[in-house]
Design a protein around this motif. Structure first.
Motif, mmCIF file in Angstrom:
data_model
loop_
_atom_site.group_PDB
_atom_site.id
_atom_site.type_symbol
_atom_site.label_atom_id
_atom_site.label_comp_id
_atom_site.label_asym_id
_atom_site.label_seq_id
_atom_site.Cartn_x
_atom_site.Cartn_y
_atom_site.Cartn_z
ATOM 1 N N ASP A 123 0.828 -1.205 0.000
ATOM 2 C CA ASP A 123 0.000 0.000 0.000
ATOM 3 C C ASP A 123 0.861 1.253 0.000
ATOM 4 O OD1 ASP A 123 -2.177 -1.646 0.072
ATOM 5 O OD2 ASP A 123 -2.543 -1.419 2.218
ATOM 6 N N MET A 124 1.920 1.247 0.799
ATOM 7 C CA MET A 124 2.806 2.405 0.840
ATOM 8 C C MET A 124 3.525 2.570 -0.502
ATOM 9 S SD MET A 124 3.878 5.042 2.283
ATOM 10 C CE MET A 124 3.176 4.843 3.929
ATOM 11 N N GLY A 125 3.893 1.449 -1.119
ATOM 12 C CA GLY A 125 4.521 1.507 -2.434
ATOM 13 C C GLY A 125 3.619 2.147 -3.463
ATOM 14 N N LEU A 143 -8.633 1.482 -3.080
ATOM 15 C CA LEU A 143 -9.848 0.780 -2.681
ATOM 16 C C LEU A 143 -9.833 -0.672 -3.140
ATOM 17 C CD1 LEU A 143 -12.512 3.520 -3.496
ATOM 18 C CD2 LEU A 143 -11.460 3.006 -1.295
ATOM 19 N N SER A 144 -9.242 -0.916 -4.295
ATOM 20 C CA SER A 144 -9.141 -2.262 -4.857
ATOM 21 C C SER A 144 -8.047 -2.230 -5.915
ATOM 22 C CB SER A 144 -10.477 -2.687 -5.477
ATOM 23 O OG SER A 144 -10.738 -1.955 -6.664
ATOM 24 N N ALA A 145 -7.935 -3.321 -6.668
ATOM 25 C CA ALA A 145 -6.936 -3.369 -7.731
ATOM 26 C C ALA A 145 -7.240 -2.348 -8.816
ATOM 27 C CB ALA A 145 -6.877 -4.769 -8.327
ATOM 28 N N SER A 148 -9.606 3.749 -6.877
ATOM 29 C CA SER A 148 -8.912 4.533 -5.855
ATOM 30 C C SER A 148 -9.665 5.823 -5.566
ATOM 31 C CB SER A 148 -7.498 4.900 -6.322
ATOM 32 O OG SER A 148 -6.724 3.765 -6.587
ATOM 33 N N ILE A 149 -9.310 6.429 -4.436
ATOM 34 C CA ILE A 149 -9.710 7.804 -4.129
ATOM 35 C C ILE A 149 -8.426 8.624 -4.094
ATOM 36 C CG2 ILE A 149 -10.693 9.366 -2.415
ATOM 37 C CD1 ILE A 149 -12.460 7.093 -1.466
ATOM 38 N N VAL A 150 -8.407 9.743 -4.791
ATOM 39 C CA VAL A 150 -7.216 10.589 -4.800
ATOM 40 C C VAL A 150 -7.583 12.029 -4.460
ATOM 41 C CG1 VAL A 150 -5.930 9.203 -6.466
ATOM 42 C CG2 VAL A 150 -7.398 11.044 -7.287
ATOM 43 N N GLU A 151 -6.628 12.710 -3.849
ATOM 44 C CA GLU A 151 -6.707 14.161 -3.682
ATOM 45 C C GLU A 151 -5.755 14.764 -4.703
ATOM 46 O OE1 GLU A 151 -5.975 15.676 0.171
ATOM 47 O OE2 GLU A 151 -7.662 14.640 1.104
ATOM 48 N N ASN A 206 -12.061 4.675 -11.396
ATOM 49 C CA ASN A 206 -11.124 3.701 -11.906
ATOM 50 C C ASN A 206 -9.753 4.363 -12.063
ATOM 51 O OD1 ASN A 206 -9.704 2.511 -14.477
ATOM 52 N ND2 ASN A 206 -11.077 0.908 -13.743
ATOM 53 N N LYS A 207 -8.688 3.629 -11.788
ATOM 54 C CA LYS A 207 -7.350 4.218 -11.786
ATOM 55 C C LYS A 207 -6.982 4.824 -13.146
ATOM 56 C CE LYS A 207 -5.678 1.257 -8.077
ATOM 57 N NZ LYS A 207 -4.764 0.186 -7.653
#
Length: 218
Positions: A123-125, A143-145, A148-151, A206-207
């Motif tokens: 996760d840190m990576g 959140l999954s593969a 994600s949630i991003v700022e 989605n990423k």
């Protein structure tokens, strides 16, 4: 609301969680089989206990059944982690959260009923990789593969535009959850309000869509 947590395993990960929960005002029971670690944990735990968490009888004697939240943060000993988790689920503890060493470990933990599984290094990576590849990313939650949630920090591209102008959902498939402006978080932003460089968007999606949003809109 104050909660009760038991942390099993006082390596770097377990110690970090223990300190944070304790500083947040929760009651924390710190458990490890190493006396030195238990002595050190006295400064950031409500109570400490020397216990071999692979021993079902020992776990029962210390009253682990009374806890609704137990975090298994055992380090490199995958067998001990699995055995401890198995005992905790046999005790019908509602929330057993476990640190996984690898994908194999993760699969076994899923099979025996772990309620949540952590991959701290992975996760840190992911977080560091996101920061390195985009100067706009301020924070990142996997959140999954795929999601994600991003700022993300708004650039001068958004100056004078509104959410209606950006049309984020239709163009990129992402959803803006909130906007930080002048240190305040607005979870119901007016779609017609003008945006400014330096605003922070909290976005879920989605990423790949999030990447397109960062590159094209910001």
């Amino acid at each position: 609301m104050k909660k009760q947590f038991a942390i099993i395993g006082l390596g770097r990960f377990g110690t970090s969680i223990c300190k944070e929960l304790f500083h947040m005002g929760h009651e924390v029971l710190a458990i490890d089989k190493t006396e030195k670690k238990i002595e050190m944990a006295g400064a950031f735990a409500t109570q400490t206990l020397l216990c071999d968490a692979t021993d079902e009888t020992e776990l029962s004697k210390i009253g682990i059944r009374n806890f609704e939240h137990v975090i298994v943060a055992i380090g490199d000993d995958i067998q001990a982690s699995i055995l401890c988790t198995l005992h905790l689920k046999d005790f019908n503890i509602p929330r057993v959260w476990v640190k996984a060493q690898n994908d194999y470990h993760h699969k076994v933990l899923e099979k025996i009923g772990a309620d949540r599984i952590f991959h701290p290094e992975k996760d840190m990576g992911n977080r560091i990789a996101s920061f390195l590849t985009s100067e706009k990313v301020i924070d990142y939650i996997d959140l999954s593969a795929d999601y994600s949630i991003v700022e993300v920090l708004a650039s001068k591209k958004v100056n004078g535009k509104s959410l209606i102008d950006l049309n984020v959902r239709a163009r990129f498939g992402c959803t803006i959850l909130a906007i930080k402006q002048n240190g305040k978080v607005n979870v119901t932003p007016d779609p017609s309000e003008k945006l400014n460089q330096g605003d922070i968007f909290i976005v879920i999606g989605n990423k790949q869509d999030l990447m397109r949003f960062q590159e094209a809109a910001l």
